[in-house]
Enzyme design. Structure first.
Site, short mmCIF file in Angstrom:
data_model
loop_
_atom_site.label_atom_id
_atom_site.label_comp_id
_atom_site.label_asym_id
_atom_site.label_seq_id
_atom_site.Cartn_x
_atom_site.Cartn_y
_atom_site.Cartn_z
N ASP A 121 0.84 -1.20 0.00
CA ASP A 121 0.00 0.00 0.00
C ASP A 121 0.88 1.25 0.00
OD1 ASP A 121 -2.28 -1.54 0.05
OD2 ASP A 121 -2.48 -1.47 2.24
N TYR A 125 -3.69 -9.96 3.02
CA TYR A 125 -4.01 -8.60 3.49
C TYR A 125 -3.66 -8.54 4.98
CZ TYR A 125 -6.54 -7.95 -0.91
OH TYR A 125 -6.88 -7.83 -2.23
#
Length: 344
Positions: free
Chosen positions: A169, A299
């Site tokens: 990210d 994730y």
């Protein structure tokens, strides 16, 4: 029409694409000049090729061109339409028999593959590749564009192809040895660059190095209540935790909503500060640091806080707390043999 702007001044005539007069321009390409010859020997192709020696005029006398002169042979019966029609009569196996399939890589392609990038500062918002949503730019810069800025220019390439071993990210640092990525320049005009020159041009935009995909992320976590050291140690002994991860809410707009199987191979939870003394003199810790090794595509943030039950199990369940929020997240290592070895 591509050459119209060059033909007009040379011919001193305007170019009209609707004109009844058409001009065909042919280009010689010696390496493939007679690749169609094999089809002339196959009856069903219907390709009847004749090769004749050209004649040239010297003064008032015509003579046959010699073999040592440029392009002495004239080919008849092998126009573009003839060759296309002949090739359409053949099967894949027949092309394969004559050595034309499978296709080989065209000379002149250039791949810069032994690369890794690192992201050291959150002050510089950089995504892995260009990020847009509904036509609007979400992040100002990307690793792909920073690399392309220098590599495309150096190789004078028309375009490029970029692919990396996963991505982090924008608010996550990429540390350690870096994340491997592959970069291919499309239609380069410079073909003789050395390995050192390729590395130099990439390093102008990035920090890059040579050299079962697993990730080693680490993250400080704030828990809703203090947890004793014994609970942290029990969680740290767990291995190969199988996760069911439904597509996180935060990426639903760009990912298919589905459940993915992931694995947390190793998990280490340690106190980040001295904690506070609880009942019975037991020290309780509500700020912990998590080091884990996961399968590719896990994730990590959602594994920590559970994403409203969309990731099962989660760290908050393992520690039996109401919430476990990630304060910062760093990727320490990508376990990948890169570049892969090539057998000669």
């Amino acid at each position: 029409m591509i050459l119209a702007h060059q033909l007009e001044p040379a011919l001193q005539l305007p170019v009209d694409s609707q004109s009844a007069y058409q001009l065909d321009i042919g280009y010689d390409h010696t390496p493939t000049e007679y690749e169609f010859d094999f089809m002339a020997e196959i009856d069903k192709c219907g390709l009847h090729v004749k090769k004749k020696r050209k004649r040239v005029r010297e003064g008032s006398v015509w003579r046959v061109m010699r073999s040592d002169e440029k392009n002495p042979i004239r080919v008849e019966g092998a126009t573009w339409n003839h060759i296309v029609h002949a090739s359409n009569q053949l099967s894949y196996e027949e092309f394969q028999k004559h050595g034309f399939l499978p296709l080989t890589r065209a000379a002149g392609s250039c791949i810069v593959s032994d690369l890794k990038y690192l992201h050291f500062s959150l002050w510089l918002a950089v995504s892995n590749s260009r990020m847009e949503y509904k036509g609007e730019r979400l992040v100002a810069e990307s690793v792909e564009e920073l690399a392309a800025l220098h590599i495309d220019a150096f190789f004078r390439a028309d375009n490029h192809k970029f692919s990396s071993a996963g991505h982090e990210d924008v608010d996550v640092l990429m540390l350690g040895n870096g994340r491997p990525f592959y970069f291919e320049v499309v239609n380069p005009r410079v073909l003789d660059a050395s390995r050192e020159e390729k590395r130099h041009e990439t390093a102008e935009g990035l920090r890059c190095n040579q050299k079962k995909v697993l990730l080693d992320p680490r993250a400080p976590h704030r828990l809703t209540r203090g947890v004793p050291l014994a609970v942290l140690e029990a969680a740290s002994r767990l291995r190969d935790i199988e996760l069911k991860q439904q597509t996180p809410v935060r990426v639903q707009q760009s990912r298919s909503d589905m459940v993915r199987d992931k694995i947390v191979h190793e998990l280490h939870v340690k106190p980040e500060d001295d904690g506070e003394e609880g009942e019975g003199g037991v020290r309780m810790y509500d700020l912990v640091r998590l080091n884990l090794t996961t399968s590719a595509g896990t994730y990590v943030k959602e594994f920590c806080h559970g994403d409203g039950g969309r990731t099962v199990p989660s760290l908050k369940e393992l520690l039996n707390v109401d919430r476990a929020e990630v304060e910062t997240l760093d990727v320490l290592h990508v376990h990948l043999d890169w570049p892969p070895s090539v057998e000669s």
